[in-house]
Design a protein around this motif. Structure first.
Motif, PDB file in Angstrom:
ATOM      1  N   TYR A   1       0.831  -1.201   0.000  1.00 16.40           N
ATOM      2  CA  TYR A   1       0.000   0.000   0.000  1.00 16.40           C
ATOM      3  C   TYR A   1       0.871   1.260   0.000  1.00 16.40           C
ATOM      4  N   LEU A   2       0.228   2.369  -0.371  1.00 15.68           N
ATOM      5  CA  LEU A   2       0.849   3.698  -0.332  1.00 15.68           C
ATOM      6  C   LEU A   2       0.197   4.510   0.773  1.00 15.68           C
ATOM      7  N   ILE A   3       0.974   5.361   1.407  1.00 15.71           N
ATOM      8  CA  ILE A   3       0.445   6.385   2.315  1.00 15.71           C
ATOM      9  C   ILE A   3       0.744   7.736   1.672  1.00 15.71           C
ATOM     10  N   ILE A   4      -0.293   8.511   1.431  1.00 14.37           N
ATOM     11  CA  ILE A   4      -0.134   9.811   0.769  1.00 14.37           C
ATOM     12  C   ILE A   4      -0.540  10.913   1.740  1.00 14.37           C
ATOM     13  N   ASP A   5       0.426  11.747   2.118  1.00 10.38           N
ATOM     14  CA  ASP A   5       0.184  12.871   3.033  1.00 10.38           C
ATOM     15  C   ASP A   5       0.478  14.176   2.304  1.00 10.38           C
ATOM     16  N   GLN A   6      -0.534  15.042   2.241  1.00 15.73           N
ATOM     17  CA  GLN A   6      -0.380  16.332   1.575  1.00 15.73           C
ATOM     18  C   GLN A   6      -0.308  17.457   2.602  1.00 15.73           C
ATOM     19  N   THR A   7       0.674  18.332   2.443  1.00 12.58           N
ATOM     20  CA  THR A   7       0.779  19.554   3.233  1.00 12.58           C
ATOM     21  C   THR A   7       0.815  20.727   2.261  1.00 12.58           C
ATOM     22  N   GLU A   8       0.834  21.936   2.797  1.00 16.20           N
ATOM     23  CA  GLU A   8       0.885  23.102   1.913  1.00 16.20           C
ATOM     24  C   GLU A   8       2.212  23.174   1.171  1.00 16.20           C
ATOM     25  N   ALA A   9       3.293  22.711   1.816  1.00 16.00           N
ATOM     26  CA  ALA A   9       4.626  22.838   1.226  1.00 16.00           C
ATOM     27  C   ALA A   9       4.971  21.688   0.290  1.00 16.00           C
ATOM     28  N   LEU A  10       4.571  20.470   0.646  1.00 16.08           N
ATOM     29  CA  LEU A  10       4.955  19.313  -0.164  1.00 16.08           C
ATOM     30  C   LEU A  10       4.004  18.147   0.077  1.00 16.08           C
ATOM     31  N   THR A  11       4.160  17.127  -0.759  1.00 17.47           N
ATOM     32  CA  THR A  11       3.411  15.880  -0.607  1.00 17.47           C
ATOM     33  C   THR A  11       4.408  14.752  -0.389  1.00 17.47           C
ATOM     34  N   ALA A  12       4.143  13.935   0.628  1.00 15.88           N
ATOM     35  CA  ALA A  12       5.004  12.782   0.918  1.00 15.88           C
ATOM     36  C   ALA A  12       4.246  11.502   0.594  1.00 15.88           C
ATOM     37  N   ILE A  13       4.896  10.604  -0.164  1.00 19.50           N
ATOM     38  CA  ILE A  13       4.299   9.318  -0.525  1.00 19.50           C
ATOM     39  C   ILE A  13       5.213   8.215  -0.014  1.00 19.50           C
ATOM     40  N   ASP A  14       4.659   7.349   0.824  1.00 15.95           N
ATOM     41  CA  ASP A  14       5.436   6.276   1.446  1.00 15.95           C
ATOM     42  C   ASP A  14       4.960   4.939   0.882  1.00 15.95           C
ATOM     43  N   VAL A  15       5.900   4.109   0.429  1.00 18.42           N
ATOM     44  CA  VAL A  15       5.581   2.790  -0.125  1.00 18.42           C
ATOM     45  C   VAL A  15       5.828   1.735   0.951  1.00 18.42           C
ATOM     46  N   ASN A  16       4.846   0.850   1.162  1.00 22.36           N
ATOM     47  CA  ASN A  16       4.943  -0.180   2.205  1.00 22.36           C
ATOM     48  C   ASN A  16       4.605  -1.556   1.641  1.00 22.36           C
ATOM     49  N   THR A  17       5.223  -2.600   2.199  1.00 26.08           N
ATOM     50  CA  THR A  17       4.980  -3.973   1.723  1.00 26.08           C
ATOM     51  C   THR A  17       3.615  -4.484   2.140  1.00 26.08           C
ATOM     52  N   GLY A  18       3.093  -4.034   3.286  1.00 21.46           N
ATOM     53  CA  GLY A  18       1.777  -4.460   3.718  1.00 21.46           C
ATOM     54  C   GLY A  18       1.665  -5.962   3.891  1.00 21.46           C
ATOM     55  N   LYS A  19       0.663  -6.568   3.219  1.00 24.25           N
ATOM     56  CA  LYS A  19       0.398  -7.999   3.343  1.00 24.25           C
ATOM     57  C   LYS A  19       1.224  -8.846   2.379  1.00 24.25           C
ATOM     58  N   PHE A  20       1.968  -8.191   1.486  1.00 24.80           N
ATOM     59  CA  PHE A  20       2.690  -8.935   0.454  1.00 24.80           C
ATOM     60  C   PHE A  20       3.994  -9.501   1.021  1.00 24.80           C
ATOM     61  N   VAL A  21       4.173 -10.802   0.873  1.00 27.39           N
ATOM     62  CA  VAL A  21       5.386 -11.453   1.394  1.00 27.39           C
ATOM     63  C   VAL A  21       6.279 -12.001   0.293  1.00 27.39           C
ATOM     64  N   GLY A  22       5.812 -11.982  -0.953  1.00 26.95           N
ATOM     65  CA  GLY A  22       6.637 -12.425  -2.080  1.00 26.95           C
ATOM     66  C   GLY A  22       6.790 -13.937  -2.143  1.00 26.95           C
ATOM     67  N   GLN A  23       7.517 -14.375  -3.172  1.00 25.95           N
ATOM     68  CA  GLN A  23       7.709 -15.820  -3.402  1.00 25.95           C
ATOM     69  C   GLN A  23       9.181 -16.206  -3.472  1.00 25.95           C
ATOM     70  N   HIS A  24      10.062 -15.233  -3.630  1.00 23.99           N
ATOM     71  CA  HIS A  24      11.488 -15.546  -3.794  1.00 23.99           C
ATOM     72  C   HIS A  24      12.279 -14.846  -2.688  1.00 23.99           C
ATOM     73  N   THR A  25      13.290 -14.085  -3.064  1.00 13.62           N
ATOM     74  CA  THR A  25      14.128 -13.406  -2.080  1.00 13.62           C
ATOM     75  C   THR A  25      13.484 -12.100  -1.636  1.00 13.62           C
ATOM     76  N   LEU A  26      13.980 -11.543  -0.525  1.00 13.80           N
ATOM     77  CA  LEU A  26      13.475 -10.263  -0.020  1.00 13.80           C
ATOM     78  C   LEU A  26      13.691  -9.161  -1.041  1.00 13.80           C
ATOM     79  N   GLU A  27      14.856  -9.163  -1.697  1.00 17.25           N
ATOM     80  CA  GLU A  27      15.149  -8.134  -2.697  1.00 17.25           C
ATOM     81  C   GLU A  27      14.166  -8.187  -3.849  1.00 17.25           C
ATOM     82  N   ASP A  28      13.807  -9.402  -4.298  1.00 19.32           N
ATOM     83  CA  ASP A  28      12.827  -9.543  -5.386  1.00 19.32           C
ATOM     84  C   ASP A  28      11.450  -9.048  -4.944  1.00 19.32           C
TER      85      ASP A  28
END
Length: 506
Positions: free
Chosen positions: A302-329
């Motif tokens: 999931y993404l977290i999107i926070d808007q302020t008057e000066a800038l917008t910050a977007i944070d990327v998170n793994t959430g429920k996704f655990v993948g199938q191979h290595t952590l890097e993949d």
């Protein structure tokens, strides 16, 4: 679903959504109570000249003074003249472009009256941004009476066509004026293009006459409303149809399209189903999603999107996704999926200014390069101008996106008075319009002769005062009465629509 333009119109609000291959890529809203002013031309009066900022504040008749930067100042006294020796004296000419540029205190004086155009809407606590370099957009061309330049849209790839358009405009434009050839001009006949140029030139003449006649501050030219602006700027050969849900608005758009782009007139359709048009095309759900702070990805991240008057910050998170191979993949896959969604959300929410994106940290330089280049490629789909810096050692991407109007959150929401401005609730206007749409859904289904709306007192007041005509229109179309009742204990976003007891028809 192909590419369509969907127009939803009520008595006091117009909403437009551009849907490309079933995905909503652009969304616009305009209310009569706060119609935008970008593109409007004013005769303004200089209030203050600020040498230290190389800028000036100009009164254009709005609540806040407009801001004029030195590079946006053009010398009207020399430029805005009519050439009496021209073969056509009704077409404005420009002269006197030889004067060198100087500091703003030498170019503007307090109390001076100047001709300006709004280039950015008032946003937050800031007034409108203005310029004295005027641009008048048409269907095929943009007329620039204060620029000596001919340009052709980069989206027109055929070199022969680019040459034809450039030569035509260079030959037929008035000396000293400028023209930008828009993407919609590709393949259009010389006659249609010249007709557009003549229309814009005559429009400029009317602006000049108003400048001579009116006292500052005064509105000299108002850009088209949202429906016609969308038809002018977004309705192209790439769209399968433009569909609108209001008969009067449909007639206006058809008339406009028949005048400026008759070949597309048959693609303008009326929507007359009982289900609201934005519900039918899944647009309401996407708008609600675009107002949320958290945006889920299909993988479970999931993404977290926070808007302020000066800038917008977007944070990327793994959430429920655990993948199938290595952590890097796993991290690479989440970041690549996030790239597509981030670009989509930037466009849909119309987020501008400084944007900071915090991707999940990647150890491999090759993976960071892959994510960055994918991001650059996806941004090419965005019509707004962007500037992006490479991923930093902290996994951050810094970018800017040109902002000319309020974002979706700024437009549809207001600071939350329940949490002292730390978050947002939907505004009273937004809730009132949502109630009107709920009434439109329920009226055809109800067996009662009268429906009751329970709402927060301020929302109820807005319905019975400013939006009374919209309620009356619903009553007339349904043949049923509508009561509005204020509930002091209701949250601003809470409402209820139901049958009035004892009014159910037998």
């Amino acid at each position: 679903m192909g590419n369509i333009l969907v127009v939803n119109t009520t008595a006091a609000e117009t909403r437009v959504a551009l849907v490309e291959q079933g995905i909503i890529t652009e969304f616009f809203v305009e209310r009569k109570s706060d119609r935008g002013c970008v593109g409007n031309i004013y005769k303004g009066r200089v209030l203050r000249v600020l040498p230290g900022m190389q800028a000036a504040f100009v009164d254009i008749g709005q609540e806040k003074a407009a801001f004029l930067y030195v590079n946006d100042v053009y010398n009207q006294h020399e430029a805005y003249l009519l050439d009496a020796e021209s073969d056509d004296a009704d077409i404005p000419q420009s002269r006197g472009r030889t004067r060198s540029l100087g500091p703003i205190e030498e170019r503007l004086k307090e109390g001076e009256e100047i001709l300006v155009q709004v280039s950015k809407e008032p946003i937050g606590t800031k007034g409108a941004r203005i310029t004295s370099h005027i641009t008048l957009p048409g269907r095929y061309l943009v007329h620039m009476p204060t620029f000596d330049h001919v340009g052709v849209s980069r989206r027109i790839a055929d070199e022969n066509e680019r040459l034809r358009l450039r030569e035509l405009m260079s030959e037929r434009r008035q000396p000293g004026t400028g023209v930008i050839v828009r993407t919609a001009s590709e393949g259009v006949s010389d006659e249609q293009l010249l007709r557009d140029l003549e229309y814009l030139s005559n429009l400029w003449l009317e602006v000049l006459k108003g400048h001579e006649r009116e006292k500052a501050p005064a509105l000299l030219y108002e850009d088209l409303d949202l429906s016609l602006r969308a038809a002018r700027d977004l309705f192209t050969d790439n769209l399968d149809e433009l569909i609108v849900d209001h008969p009067t608005e449909h007639a206006r758009i058809v008339s406009f399209v028949e005048r400026f782009m008759p070949v597309l007139s048959t693609a303008v359709q009326i929507y007359d189903e009982a289900e609201p048009i934005f519900d039918a095309y899944g647009i309401e759900i996407e708008i609600a999603r675009a107002l949320g702070r958290k945006v889920w990805l299909k993988s479970g991240g999931y993404l977290i999107i926070d808007q302020t008057e000066a800038l917008t910050a977007i944070d990327v998170n793994t959430g429920k996704f655990v993948g199938q191979h290595t952590l890097e993949d796993t991290i690479l896959q989440i970041n690549l999926e996030a790239v597509k969604e981030i670009v989509y959300q930037l466009r849909l929410r119309n987020i501008g200014g400084l944007i900071i994106i915090d991707f999940i940290d990647m150890e491999k330089a090759s993976n960071r390069e892959k994510v960055f280049h994918t991001f650059e490629e996806k941004l090419k789909q965005d019509k707004a101008k962007t500037n992006v810096l490479k991923i930093s050692d902290f996994g951050l991407v810094e970018m800017t996106r040109k902002r000319v109007r309020e974002s979706l959150v700024q437009k549809l929401c207001e600071p939350c008075f329940y949490c002292e401005g730390k978050g947002y609730t939907r505004s009273r206007e937004t809730m009132a319009f949502e109630i009107l749409r709920e009434l439109k859904r329920q009226l055809p289904l109800s067996q009662a002769s009268e429906l009751r709306v329970l709402a927060h007192p301020e929302v109820a007041q807005l319905l019975v005062d400013e939006l009374q005509s919209a309620l009356h229109e619903l009553e007339q179309s349904s043949g049923k009465k509508i009561q509005v009742q204020a509930e002091a204990d209701f949250h601003i976003e809470q409402f209820d629509v139901g049958d009035v007891p004892n009014s159910v028809e037998g």
